[in-house]
Design a protein around this motif. Structure first.
Motif, mmCIF file in Angstrom:
data_model
loop_
_atom_site.group_PDB
_atom_site.id
_atom_site.type_symbol
_atom_site.label_atom_id
_atom_site.label_comp_id
_atom_site.label_asym_id
_atom_site.label_seq_id
_atom_site.Cartn_x
_atom_site.Cartn_y
_atom_site.Cartn_z
ATOM 1 N N TYR A 55 0.914 -1.508 -0.234
ATOM 2 C CA TYR A 55 -0.133 -0.194 0.509
ATOM 3 C C TYR A 55 0.917 1.271 0.365
ATOM 4 O O TYR A 55 0.815 2.496 -0.378
ATOM 5 C CB TYR A 55 -0.674 -0.150 1.356
ATOM 6 N N MET A 56 1.938 1.447 0.420
ATOM 7 C CA MET A 56 3.231 2.935 0.717
ATOM 8 C C MET A 56 3.949 2.513 -0.535
ATOM 9 O O MET A 56 4.142 3.530 -0.739
ATOM 10 C CB MET A 56 3.809 2.302 1.972
ATOM 11 N N ALA A 57 3.856 1.648 -1.074
ATOM 12 C CA ALA A 57 4.638 2.251 -2.507
ATOM 13 C C ALA A 57 3.643 1.741 -3.923
ATOM 14 O O ALA A 57 4.077 2.296 -4.936
ATOM 15 C CB ALA A 57 5.833 0.265 -2.647
ATOM 16 N N ASP A 58 2.442 1.772 -3.376
ATOM 17 C CA ASP A 58 1.312 1.488 -4.665
ATOM 18 C C ASP A 58 1.574 2.606 -5.484
ATOM 19 O O ASP A 58 1.143 4.119 -5.184
ATOM 20 C CB ASP A 58 0.353 1.114 -4.019
ATOM 21 N N GLY A 59 2.054 2.653 -6.608
ATOM 22 C CA GLY A 59 1.658 4.163 -7.623
ATOM 23 C C GLY A 59 2.925 5.056 -7.521
ATOM 24 O O GLY A 59 2.650 6.205 -8.373
ATOM 25 N N LYS A 60 4.280 5.413 -6.414
ATOM 26 C CA LYS A 60 5.731 5.247 -6.865
ATOM 27 C C LYS A 60 6.287 5.236 -8.062
ATOM 28 O O LYS A 60 7.312 5.586 -8.157
ATOM 29 C CB LYS A 60 6.140 5.268 -4.942
ATOM 30 N N TRP A 61 6.362 3.412 -8.245
ATOM 31 C CA TRP A 61 7.351 3.687 -9.354
ATOM 32 C C TRP A 61 6.469 3.060 -10.651
ATOM 33 O O TRP A 61 5.223 2.598 -10.407
ATOM 34 C CB TRP A 61 8.092 3.139 -9.205
ATOM 35 N N LYS A 66 9.369 3.909 -20.359
ATOM 36 C CA LYS A 66 10.255 4.840 -19.351
ATOM 37 C C LYS A 66 11.415 4.167 -20.505
ATOM 38 O O LYS A 66 12.180 2.893 -20.675
ATOM 39 C CB LYS A 66 11.101 4.025 -18.510
ATOM 40 N N ARG A 67 12.506 5.162 -20.525
ATOM 41 C CA ARG A 67 13.715 5.105 -21.426
ATOM 42 C C ARG A 67 14.706 5.507 -20.748
ATOM 43 O O ARG A 67 14.439 6.079 -19.811
ATOM 44 C CB ARG A 67 14.286 5.908 -22.870
ATOM 45 N N ARG A 68 15.979 5.208 -21.297
ATOM 46 C CA ARG A 68 17.287 5.218 -20.204
ATOM 47 C C ARG A 68 16.862 6.735 -19.995
ATOM 48 O O ARG A 68 17.414 7.728 -20.451
ATOM 49 C CB ARG A 68 18.430 4.768 -21.091
ATOM 50 N N GLY A 69 18.024 6.588 -18.780
ATOM 51 C CA GLY A 69 17.987 8.337 -17.981
ATOM 52 C C GLY A 69 16.324 8.914 -17.405
ATOM 53 O O GLY A 69 16.877 9.810 -17.180
ATOM 54 N N ASP A 70 14.934 8.408 -18.086
ATOM 55 C CA ASP A 70 14.133 8.452 -17.220
ATOM 56 C C ASP A 70 13.867 8.160 -16.145
ATOM 57 O O ASP A 70 14.331 7.078 -15.329
ATOM 58 C CB ASP A 70 12.994 8.012 -18.059
ATOM 59 N N MET A 71 13.387 9.260 -15.150
ATOM 60 C CA MET A 71 12.992 9.030 -13.718
ATOM 61 C C MET A 71 11.840 7.971 -13.717
ATOM 62 O O MET A 71 11.063 8.016 -14.218
ATOM 63 C CB MET A 71 12.491 9.791 -12.781
ATOM 64 N N ILE A 72 12.115 6.794 -12.987
ATOM 65 C CA ILE A 72 11.106 5.721 -12.450
ATOM 66 C C ILE A 72 10.092 6.370 -11.691
ATOM 67 O O ILE A 72 9.117 5.896 -11.332
ATOM 68 C CB ILE A 72 11.600 4.441 -12.288
ATOM 69 N N SER A 73 10.360 6.996 -10.615
ATOM 70 C CA SER A 73 9.471 7.685 -9.207
ATOM 71 C C SER A 73 8.406 8.803 -9.716
ATOM 72 O O SER A 73 9.026 9.734 -10.675
ATOM 73 C CB SER A 73 10.157 8.465 -7.929
ATOM 74 N N GLU A 74 7.546 8.547 -9.121
ATOM 75 C CA GLU A 74 6.199 9.541 -9.721
ATOM 76 C C GLU A 74 6.483 10.264 -8.671
ATOM 77 O O GLU A 74 5.758 11.711 -9.402
ATOM 78 C CB GLU A 74 4.797 8.843 -9.865
ATOM 79 N N PHE A 75 7.126 10.717 -7.453
ATOM 80 C CA PHE A 75 6.953 11.415 -6.298
ATOM 81 C C PHE A 75 8.342 12.182 -6.678
ATOM 82 O O PHE A 75 9.011 11.898 -6.378
ATOM 83 C CB PHE A 75 6.603 10.877 -5.050
#
Length: 75
Positions: A55-61, A66-75
């Motif tokens: 629940y805590m990690a839902d939607g964070k990544w 995504k491509r190389r160099g893009d951020m995977i975190s949404e927050f």
């Protein structure tokens, strides 16, 4: 063909005793403080911890698209 010649190899008495014990385990089970705690831990505590972590990690990544160099975190 396989499955013939039963009884050629001698059975190990320890394995037979262990198999009988696991088959008849429900006849000799007794609730103690230890067995109650282990049951509680595996039935309630572990799933609750995994659910809370999910629940805590839902939607964070977001890994999709995504491509190389893009951020995977949404927050």
């Amino acid at each position: 063909m396989a499955g013939h010649n039963h009884g050629i190899i001698h059975s190990d008495p320890a394995i037979i005793k262990w198999a009988n014990m696991t088959t008849n385990r429900h006849k000799y089970f007794r609730w103690t403080r230890r067995t109650a705690w282990i049951s509680f831990a595996y039935v309630i505590l572990v799933p609750a911890m995994l659910g809370t972590a999910g629940y805590m990690a839902d939607g964070k990544w977001d890994m999709r698209g995504k491509r190389r160099g893009d951020m995977i975190s949404e927050f």
